[in-house]
Design a protein around this motif. Structure first.
Motif, PDB file in Angstrom:
ATOM      1  N   GLN A 199      20.185  -6.027  30.125  1.00 39.55           N
ATOM      2  CA  GLN A 199      20.457  -5.513  31.405  1.00 39.55           C
ATOM      3  C   GLN A 199      21.375  -4.360  31.467  1.00 39.55           C
ATOM      4  OE1 GLN A 199      22.107  -9.154  33.479  1.00 39.55           O
ATOM      5  NE2 GLN A 199      20.483 -10.234  33.432  1.00 39.55           N
ATOM      6  N   ASP A 200      22.372  -4.392  30.770  1.00 36.47           N
ATOM      7  CA  ASP A 200      23.305  -3.182  30.570  1.00 36.47           C
ATOM      8  C   ASP A 200      22.427  -1.813  30.131  1.00 36.47           C
ATOM      9  OD1 ASP A 200      25.770  -4.383  30.974  1.00 36.47           O
ATOM     10  OD2 ASP A 200      26.187  -4.702  29.013  1.00 36.47           O
ATOM     11  N   THR A 214      22.462 -10.036  29.073  1.00 41.68           N
ATOM     12  CA  THR A 214      23.422  -9.132  29.467  1.00 41.68           C
ATOM     13  C   THR A 214      23.273  -7.645  28.476  1.00 41.68           C
ATOM     14  OG1 THR A 214      24.784 -10.951  29.839  1.00 41.68           O
ATOM     15  CG2 THR A 214      25.825  -8.587  29.839  1.00 41.68           C
ATOM     16  N   ALA A 217      21.941  -8.554  39.264  1.00 48.95           N
ATOM     17  CA  ALA A 217      22.850  -7.880  38.182  1.00 48.95           C
ATOM     18  C   ALA A 217      22.612  -6.577  37.891  1.00 48.95           C
ATOM     19  CB  ALA A 217      22.530  -9.083  36.842  1.00 48.95           C
ATOM     20  N   LYS A 240      25.355  -3.170  38.270  1.00 40.34           N
ATOM     21  CA  LYS A 240      25.610  -2.403  36.777  1.00 40.34           C
ATOM     22  C   LYS A 240      25.354  -0.810  37.240  1.00 40.34           C
ATOM     23  CE  LYS A 240      24.949  -6.212  33.569  1.00 40.34           C
ATOM     24  NZ  LYS A 240      26.192  -6.495  32.997  1.00 40.34           N
TER      25      LYS A 240
END
Ligand SMILES: [Zn+2]
Length: 464
Positions: A444-445, A441, A308, A312
């Motif tokens: 993770q971003d 998320t 993931a 990105k």
């Protein structure tokens, strides 16, 4: 936005003006005393915020122009930095409304002071001084040997007057004189600025040779706006993409005039480079995959976090013009040597492997660590160390986690490779705080943005 510029005094307007103006439309009240013969040029300048009237709604076209007004008008026309600040001239204090433009015009070598070091801001600008100023401001280069009976046959003043005459921006009197010591009116000065900015206003020039390009450069940003004039208030007519070669005809302030779709247009010079940067190709390696899940704890599976975040990072790098080779795009198993081979075979110049950590016997262990391997030939080791350090510093700051340091460990994907390489451990899945971040998320971003910025830091360091 509609600015009621007519209701503000000249000086008050300059006081609120800092660096440049947004696109503006003009209110319905024209200045009452614009001469018909120059109304087109003056309205052109009014629309661009270069000319501002007096509080009583007049232009006072016959009034002389002071040296500080001249610097301000040219500064606005070229959208120089007008923010008030200290200047090199003892008689132009920071508090002066024109200090920003005077210093910017001085920095750009458009204006100079007197031999005693002063600027004499209240003096009226003469036609001779104006010739210097306009020829510098608009980077005029062509001459045609224009002579006037009251000007010496050679010298710097003669050349400057020749340039503005040749360009069709200024000319002499019918009796063959130029009258360099005569002061210039607001109307006359406005005409000169308009002619400098827009060739359609030029008159009587003898410059019939097509202008010659002064160089070629390359666009250094993903999207560069192309405008009709040298400033952000001018209309956008298009966009250029990263790496596009442009032919430059002149420099006006910070802007470059280029040829664009068969006509002339402007782009900001800060986004042009003399030579094309080498195309960057990076391999992003999402650790583990397929039957090899990597670490697993607190309901978070390493191979999923790695993939993931890697995707990105890829999206961010591609947006800024870096080509990305992914060792895996889905849940597939690839051997360690297969990952390195895939990167090298596809022309990668750099390798970043993304992992998440685990410490099964002690759930209090937490934080970010980043690895490189020094056991290698040539300069790869130092580059790898820098790559790891740039990414590590960005990650620690963005993730608000403990730093466990940048470490020299010969993991296979960063060791048995010719590429500068780093391996990132994003945090410990066995630590509940780290794990909850890595499973979300939002974090993770943040991790992806940090790795992306670290890679850009590294490339910028390489380019120095
Ligand atoms: Zn791992």
């Amino acid at each position: 936005m509609v600015r009621k510029i007519w209701s503000l005094s000249f000086i008050a307007f300059v006081l609120v003006l800092t660096s440049f103006l947004p696109v503006q439309s003009v209110s319905a009240n024209p200045l009452s005393d614009i001469p018909d013969r120059s109304s087109e040029e003056i309205n052109y300048l009014i629309q661009r915020g270069v000319i501002v009237g007096f509080p009583d709604g007049t232009l006072k076209p016959k009034d002389p122009v002071t040296r500080q007004e001249a610097a301000t008008l040219v500064g606005r026309a070229l959208e120089l930095n007008g923010e008030k600040r200290s200047t090199i001239f003892p008689d132009v204090p920071k508090a002066s409304y024109a200090s920003g433009y005077i210093q910017s015009a001085y920095d750009q070598k458009i204006i100079t002071g007197y031999p005693d070091g002063t600027y004499q801001p209240q003096n009226h600008i003469t036609r001779g001084e104006m010739a210097y100023l306009i020829s510098k401001a608009f980077s005029l280069t062509s001459t045609s040997g224009t002579q006037y009976s009251d000007i010496p046959t050679e010298g710097a003043l003669t050349t400057a007057i020749d340039k503005v005459s040749t360009a069709g921006i200024a000319n002499g009197y019918p009796d063959g004189t130029y009258q360099p010591g005569k002061s210039i009116t607001r109307e006359e000065f406005s005409l000169l600025i308009a002619r400098g900015l827009n060739p359609k206003f030029k008159v009587g020039g003898t410059d019939t040779t097509p202008d010659q390009p002064i160089g070629e450069k390359y666009v250094s940003t993903s999207i560069l706006n192309v405008r009709t004039g040298p400033g952000v208030s001018y209309e956008k007519v298009g966009k250029l993409s990263l790496g596009t070669k442009v032919t430059i005809y002149k420099e006006v302030g910070d802007w470059c005039q280029i040829s664009y779709n068969g006509t002339r247009a402007y782009v900001h010079g800060a986004y042009l480079l003399d030579k094309l940067k080498e195309k960057r190709v990076i391999a992003i390696d999402a650790g583990h995959g397929g039957y090899d899940g990597g670490a697993s704890a607190n309901s978070v599976l390493e191979k999923e976090v790695n993939l993931a975040v890697s995707k990105k990072v890829r999206d961010l790098l591609e947006k800024s013009g870096v080509e990305v080779i992914m060792t895996r795009n889905d849940d597939t198993y690839i051997s360690l040597d297969g990952r390195v081979k895939h990167a090298v075979d596809n022309g990668a110049d750099t390798f970043v492997s993304i992992h998440s950590n685990a410490f099964p016997n002690n759930e209090s262990v937490s934080g970010i660590e980043t690895f490189y391997s020094s056991a290698a030939l040539n300069d790869r080791a130092y580059k790898s160390y820098k790559l790891a350090s740039f990414i590590h510093d960005r990650l620690v700051e963005a993730m608000e986690m403990k730093s466990r340091g940048v470490k020299d460990v010969p993991y296979r994907v960063i060791h048995a490779t010719p590429l500068p390489s780093a391996l990132v451990e994003l945090g410990f899945l066995t630590n509940s705080s780290d794990a909850s971040k890595l499973g979300s998320t939002y974090w993770q971003d943040k991790a992806s943005k940090a790795i992306y910025l670290g890679v850009i830091d590294y490339y910028n360091w390489i380019d120095k």
